[in-house]
Design an enzyme around this catalytic site. Structure first.
Site, PDB file in Angstrom:
ATOM      1  N   GLY A  82     -16.255 -29.702  21.749  1.00  0.00           N
ATOM      2  CA  GLY A  82     -16.802 -29.162  20.502  1.00  0.00           C
ATOM      3  C   GLY A  82     -15.942 -29.513  19.295  1.00  0.00           C
ATOM      4  N   THR A 204      -9.546 -26.465  19.879  1.00  0.00           N
ATOM      5  CA  THR A 204     -10.726 -25.636  20.119  1.00  0.00           C
ATOM      6  C   THR A 204     -10.739 -24.462  19.152  1.00  0.00           C
ATOM      7  OG1 THR A 204     -12.061 -24.273  21.587  1.00  0.00           O
ATOM      8  CG2 THR A 204      -9.735 -24.303  22.114  1.00  0.00           C
TER       9      THR A 204
HETATM   10  P1  FBP Z   1     -14.598 -26.615  22.960  1.00  0.00           P
HETATM   11  O1  FBP Z   1     -14.052 -25.655  23.961  1.00  0.00           O
HETATM   12  O2  FBP Z   1     -14.952 -27.928  23.519  1.00  0.00           O
HETATM   13  O3  FBP Z   1     -13.686 -26.728  21.768  1.00  0.00           O
HETATM   14  O4  FBP Z   1     -15.959 -26.034  22.371  1.00  0.00           O
HETATM   15  C1  FBP Z   1     -16.066 -24.690  22.051  1.00  0.00           C
HETATM   16  C2  FBP Z   1     -17.404 -24.327  21.469  1.00  0.00           C
HETATM   17  O5  FBP Z   1     -17.397 -24.447  20.071  1.00  0.00           O
HETATM   18  C3  FBP Z   1     -17.756 -22.912  21.916  1.00  0.00           C
HETATM   19  O6  FBP Z   1     -17.290 -21.966  21.017  1.00  0.00           O
HETATM   20  C4  FBP Z   1     -19.258 -22.987  22.081  1.00  0.00           C
HETATM   21  O7  FBP Z   1     -19.716 -22.108  23.069  1.00  0.00           O
HETATM   22  C5  FBP Z   1     -19.501 -24.391  22.525  1.00  0.00           C
HETATM   23  O8  FBP Z   1     -18.457 -25.153  21.974  1.00  0.00           O
HETATM   24  C6  FBP Z   1     -20.826 -24.940  22.083  1.00  0.00           C
HETATM   25  O9  FBP Z   1     -20.982 -26.217  22.592  1.00  0.00           O
HETATM   26  P2  FBP Z   1     -21.979 -27.318  22.045  1.00  0.00           P
HETATM   27  O10 FBP Z   1     -21.333 -27.916  20.837  1.00  0.00           O
HETATM   28  O11 FBP Z   1     -22.017 -28.296  23.153  1.00  0.00           O
HETATM   29  O12 FBP Z   1     -23.261 -26.644  21.721  1.00  0.00           O
END
Ligand code: FBP
Length: 553
Positions: A82, A204
């Site tokens: 993310g 993150t």
């Molecule tokens: P990371 O752990 O990869 O940094 O992503 C966290 C996040 O932002 C979460 O808070 C959220 O649940 C998820 O990504 C959403 O994922 P996507 O971008 O695939 O919809």
């Protein structure tokens, strides 16, 4: 037509701050070996799985007086998972350090996340290109993705691509899952005598990649400030109109750090904490009952409005839901190739699922609103996790609260009027212009990642500490990735993974929130933090999160 907004133009000029040790110059650094490390848990299994990279020492950098010559190195960088504000500055810091070490060095960016290194999709960075992205939000400089990097075939393909580009080190910028993959790749590269190093960077917005050595993951600061601004605005609106209960779900896949930080910055009426729900073994019904209590008391005071913060991951922490979701994770995995199930209509799908669940899970599943049932069955992410950002827990709570309030009204125990508004703040915060803190921290992490490479280290996470102090007092170094690992069940199998840091109920941060809850519930103590400020007095522009300050003061 304008090509850049006025803020974009000004932010491009911002020069991020570095710790004093790194400022002295990349070729003047001295690497000081600190204590040997061990895995947080399951030491023997982790040691066995990481025969070559287990047990390395933590390191710190100090500046020396003599500059050493640095041989030519090509490095590849990947943005994984993310988005988090500041990712572009990690790349910029890495690039600047690499060019400072030797102008012949090259930095390649793999496109679209880890799949870029497997498929050989890349660009070579230049000054002109990098300069357009300094201090900007987003990961669009090379894109990101969630492909897992873990199989022998993927490692071999990555090796071929690295050989083709003469790359001797790869930097993976990611969260706990991506850095777990970094650890696996580092081990594989050493075991196969490739001479290629792998360094991770802690990213993150969720803030759950942290421990004694990693004080905070980048992006958390900016994202929480962005959500706090929005919550503050809603609080003002609620306090003006006095007619809505606002339920605000806040991103953070698993841990409640983002919700808690946003609550400490804004002081809403209610902030649920997933870890508390789990530890106190609260059922969905109990959570609803507690909230109804507050809603009833406020109604008696003539206040039919309020603000509730709901952590995104809540649903997975409610013990009964956790058991259900775990069964559904295995079931949906097994049913991935079942055509009958895949082509079935929603109601039919629910019946197939119920027929495979045990009685308790089946009853609970069927008691949920259709919307939530469907959302619980949606595709898993590549790590096998249910995608909590797509489950509308805030709406589930609203529906259950409305039902319960109607019952209480019929019994004469509720005198108010309940009108709701549901919000989800997630993507709004992930690509904001990085705050000064994140701009500086990220630039330092990237610069420091090259220092780790320059000293020939592999299987390390770039670490910059002492973060509540001004940037020149920050301490740069590296932490072995295996030190953060333990064994956990994934897709039904035990796997080595980096342990997520959750909110601790006996920790200083939760206690600070808990201490103000009662007062916030009934007497409105709203704070209005306003937008992130990039220019102006340091006490407004350079403050980091309340969480970090409470944890490290
Ligand atoms: P990371 O752990 O990869 O940094 O992503 C966290 C996040 O932002 C979460 O808070 C959220 O649940 C998820 O990504 C959403 O994922 P996507 O971008 O695939 O919809």
């Amino acid at each position: 037509m304008k090509e850049l907004s006025p803020l974009q133009i000004e932010r491009l000029k911002y020069q991020p701050k570095l710790p004093e040790s790194l400022k002295a110059g990349i070729n003047k650094l001295v690497c000081v070996e600190k204590e040997k490390t061990e895995a947080v848990k399951d030491k023997e299994q982790i040691k066995e799985l990481f025969k070559n990279t287990y047990g390395q020492s933590r390191v710190e950098f100090v500046s020396g007086s003599e500059a050493k010559a640095s041989e030519v190195k090509n490095v590849g960088v990947i943005l994984s998972g993310g988005q988090a504000p500041g990712g572009h500055n990690v790349v910029a810091g890495l690039y600047d350090a690499l060019k400072q070490a030797n102008p012949e060095n090259k930095l390649y960016g793999f496109l679209g996340g880890p799949s870029g290194i497997i498929d050989g999709k890349y660009i070579e960075f230049t000054d002109e290109f990098i300069d357009k992205y300094r201090n900007t939000g987003g990961f669009d400089i090379i894109g990101s993705g969630r492909t897992k990097l873990e199989t022998e075939e993927q490692f071999k393909k990555s090796l071929d691509v690295c050989k083709k580009l003469n790359i001797s080190a790869v930097v993976i910028i990611g969260g706990d899952d991506s850095n777990t993959n970094a650890a696996l790749l580092a081990e594989w590269f050493v075991a196969h005598d490739t001479g290629i190093q792998v360094i991770g960077c802690p990213k993150t917005i969720d803030g759950d990649l942290k421990n004694e050595q990693i004080e905070i993951s980048f992006g958390f600061d900016t994202a929480t400030k962005t959500y706090a601004e929005l919550i503050g605005n809603i609080q003002r609106d609620a306090n003006s109109a006095k007619k809505y209960w606002h339920f605000i779900k806040i991103m953070g896949r698993s841990a409640s750090h983002v919700a808690v930080e946003a609550a400490l910055q804004t002081q809403p009426n209610i902030c649920l904490v997933s870890e508390e729900v789990e530890e106190k073994k609260m059922s969905l019904g109990q959570i609803v009952e507690n909230m109804c209590n507050i809603i009833c008391k406020r109604a008696e005071m003539g206040k039919n409005f309020g603000i509730v913060i709901v952590p995104e991951g809540l649903i997975e922490f409610i013990p009964e839901m956790k058991v259900l979701i775990s069964s559904l994770n295995d079931l949906t995995h097994d049913l991935e190739k079942d055509e009958k199930y895949q082509n079935a209509q929603p109601e039919e799908k629910f019946q197939i699922i119920v027929s495979k669940l045990d009685e308790n899970n089946g009853k609970l599943f069927m008691s949920l609103p259709t919307l939530i049932k469907s959302q619980l069955l949606m595709d898993r992410d590549p790590h096998g996790n249910v995608q909590v950002s797509r489950i509308e827990t805030e709406k589930l709570l609203i529906e259950m609260i409305r039902t319960r309030l109607n019952e209480l009204k019929a019994e004469g125990k509720y005198v108010g009027k309940f009108s709701d508004q549901a919000h989800f703040f997630g993507y709004e915060g992930r690509c904001a212009f990085p705050s000064n803190f994140d701009a500086d921290y990220c630039y330092s992490l990237g610069f420091n990642a090259f220092a780790l490479i320059n000293f020939g280290l592999t299987g390390y996470l770039s670490s910059v500490k002492n973060l509540i102090k001004p940037a020149n007092e920050w301490v740069a170094g590296g932490v072995p990735l295996t030190m953060m690992m333990n064994m956990e069940k994934r897709h039904g199998e035990m796997k080595p993974v980096i342990q997520k840091a959750l909110i601790k109920l006996d920790g200083k941060v939760f206690k600070a929130l808990d201490a103000m809850r009662e007062e916030c519930a009934l007497n409105d103590r709203y704070l209005f933090p306003g937008a992130i400020q990039y220019f102006g007095p340091t006490e407004v522009c350079d403050q980091t999160t309340v969480t970090l300050q409470i944890e490290h003061q």
